[in-house]
Design an enzyme around this catalytic site. Structure first.
Site, PDB file in Angstrom:
ATOM      1  N   ASP A   1       0.740  -1.258   0.050  1.00  0.00           N
ATOM      2  CA  ASP A   1      -0.095  -0.017   0.017  1.00  0.00           C
ATOM      3  C   ASP A   1       0.986   1.419  -0.064  1.00  0.00           C
ATOM      4  OD1 ASP A   1       0.622  -0.606   2.787  1.00  0.00           O
ATOM      5  OD2 ASP A   1      -0.731   0.431   3.431  1.00  0.00           O
TER       6      ASP A   1
ATOM      7  N   GLU B   1       0.012  -1.161   5.777  1.00  0.00           N
ATOM      8  CA  GLU B   1       1.218  -0.690   6.828  1.00  0.00           C
ATOM      9  C   GLU B   1       0.782   0.833   6.794  1.00  0.00           C
ATOM     10  OE1 GLU B   1       4.746   1.168   7.538  1.00  0.00           O
ATOM     11  OE2 GLU B   1       3.560   1.636   5.971  1.00  0.00           O
TER      12      GLU B   1
END
Length: 489
Positions: A124, A192
């Site tokens: 991400d 994350e």
């Protein structure tokens, strides 16, 4: 009197000889070291760059905890990885966790007794603010490769570059016939940037359920730096042993309102503000601990004589060194729990006394301290019953991993093998990473990206014009290939 003065002069002379000789004996000066970047064939280099370019085009954005992941973007990225790295996917077991995180297991040869190891990363990326789009040299999700071989786009550095380098290395190793003598895990989270609670935390939980205990794991969170640490004449490789925790405290107060023409000595706003100011002006003490001492000791050979003299004689110079380091906010952040007064809310109109006020103070917690300890300390400093203290979130700091382990030795050896004889030093990560979720299932957890950051490069992380050179991308691939061979052969 003269006799005592003579003895004093002898003592001073002896101390001078001792401190100078220590400096030359234990911290001899060395020529500045330059990083040597490894190379691959033109065809391999081009392919690696094009693969990262394509990876950047998938908008795997973590917007917020209230916005679901883009299903098409994440599943499209999963399919792209499978298509791009067929050899690696042919030997590794792939598992989907929380719908979007990827957990790979590369089985070791039968009969091996070594504990598994893990390489961490995340797919991400943070959003690109609309108001900042005009400042991008190339569109942030186009994956443009310019005429100099620079690959542009969100995620090039944080963290698709490292994720792609890991799978590039695995693909190359499988094609070369390499078989690891221990299980190797690749754990790629999808959240994350939002804390990793659905990605990394869930993958770590699965390892724990299955009784898997890793020898070591390595993630992003530190790197090689050049020109960032004052007084150091060469690049330094910093391997992080742990990371800070964090908590935000809200100091709120309520009081009677009224017209501003007839005020009391205080208002709800001033009470809350005073609490924020009180903790900010009473910062945690600075400590020059073992990790920082080891870090500067490792760098000493690349410093001038004056700095080597100080580092070589910390038994005498520690107070002086601590005072000098405290002048640099970046270095000081490694020395204590930091306190930052970041937000203030109160009032509705300039001529109305506010009935409510609140101040927000963010702490980044050193491994010496705890969330509860931060709250207790703030309460003692403020010492005002009118102030209500509310804890907003809270994450403990991690423990510090060992510098004497096989994992730390392998990381260091591969750095020197691939990039040259540069100093390697331990450090502490002041931001948050997925690595913190793996401490319960790993003997040691490290953070190191095989990437060189110069002063301007740090601005790219979560910033404008994120980019990586093709040479730097190739270097990461070569590094991970060497590290996997070294630790699993």
């Amino acid at each position: 009197m003269m006799k005592a003065l003579k003895y004093l002069l002898y003592i001073i002379l002896g101390l001078m000889i001792f401190t100078v000789s220590r400096t030359f004996l234990f911290f001899p000066a060395a020529q500045p070291v330059k990083i040597t970047l490894p190379t691959l064939s033109e065809a391999e280099t081009t392919q690696i760059a094009e693969n990262l370019s394509k990876a950047i085009t998938f908008k795997t954005i973590s917007q917020s905890l209230s916005v679901a992941p883009d299903h098409e973007a994440f599943t499209g990225f999963h399919a792209f990885l499978e298509e791009t790295f067929p050899a690696a996917h042919g030997v590794m077991e792939r598992e989907l966790v929380s719908d979007y995180s990827l957990m790979y297991r590369w089985p070791g040869k039968a009969g091996g007794s070594k504990k598994p190891i893990a390489f961490l990363g995340h797919m991400d990326v943070v959003p690109v603010p609309e108001f900042g789009l005009k400042d991008w040299v190339h569109p942030p999700y186009a994956g443009t490769i310019d005429e100099r071989g620079v690959i542009w786009g969100r995620g090039a550095v944080d963290d698709k570059g490292m994720l792609m380098a890991l799978l590039e290395a695995a693909e190359r190793l499988v094609k070369a016939g390499f078989e690891p003598d221990r299980d190797i895990y690749f754990m790629f989270g999808h959240d994350e940037e939002l804390g990793g609670d659905k990605g990394a935390a869930m993958m770590a939980a699965r390892l724990k359920e299955r009784g898997v205990q890793l020898d070591w794991a390595v993630d992003e969170g530190s790197a090689m730096v050049d020109g960032i640490i004052p007084g150091v004449n060469s690049p330094i490789a910093l391997i992080s042993l742990g990371e800070k925790g964090s908590v935000t405290l809200k100091f709120s107060a309520t009081e009677e309102g009224g017209h501003s023409s007839a005020p009391k000595d205080y208002t709800a706003a001033s009470i809350a503000a005073a609490a924020g100011v009180a903790v900010t002006e009473n910062q945690y003490p600075l400590v020059l601990d073992d990790t920082l001492e080891r870090m500067f000791t490792a760098m000493a050979s690349q410093m001038n004589f004056q700095n080597r003299l100080v580092i070589g004689n910390l038994w005498l110079t520690k107070p002086l060194m601590k005072n000098e380091l405290s002048k640099n906010p970046t270095i000081a952040a490694f020395m204590h729990t930091t306190t930052a007064f970041t937000m203030m809310q109160a009032g509705t109109k300039t001529n109305i006394l506010p009935q409510y006020g609140e101040a927000h103070v963010n702490y980044r917690i050193h491994p010496r301290d705890t969330v509860d300890g931060v709250v207790d300390r703030a309460r003692d400093i403020i010492n005002d019953d009118r102030v209500e203290i509310t804890k907003l979130g809270g994450r403990e700091a991690t423990s510090m991993s060992s510098v004497s382990s096989e994992g730390y030795a392998d990381l260091s050896a591969s750095i020197r093998e691939v990039f040259g004889p540069i100093p390697v030093a331990p450090t502490l990560t002041v931001q948050g990473t997925d690595a913190r979720h793996y401490y319960s299932v790993a003997d040691n957890v490290y953070r190191f990206m095989p990437f060189v950051f110069e002063p301007d490069g740090l601005k790219q992380i979560h910033g404008t014009n994120e980019a990586i050179s093709t040479e730097a991308m190739v270097s990461q691939v070569v590094y991970f290939e060497d590290l996997i061979r070294r630790s699993a052969q």
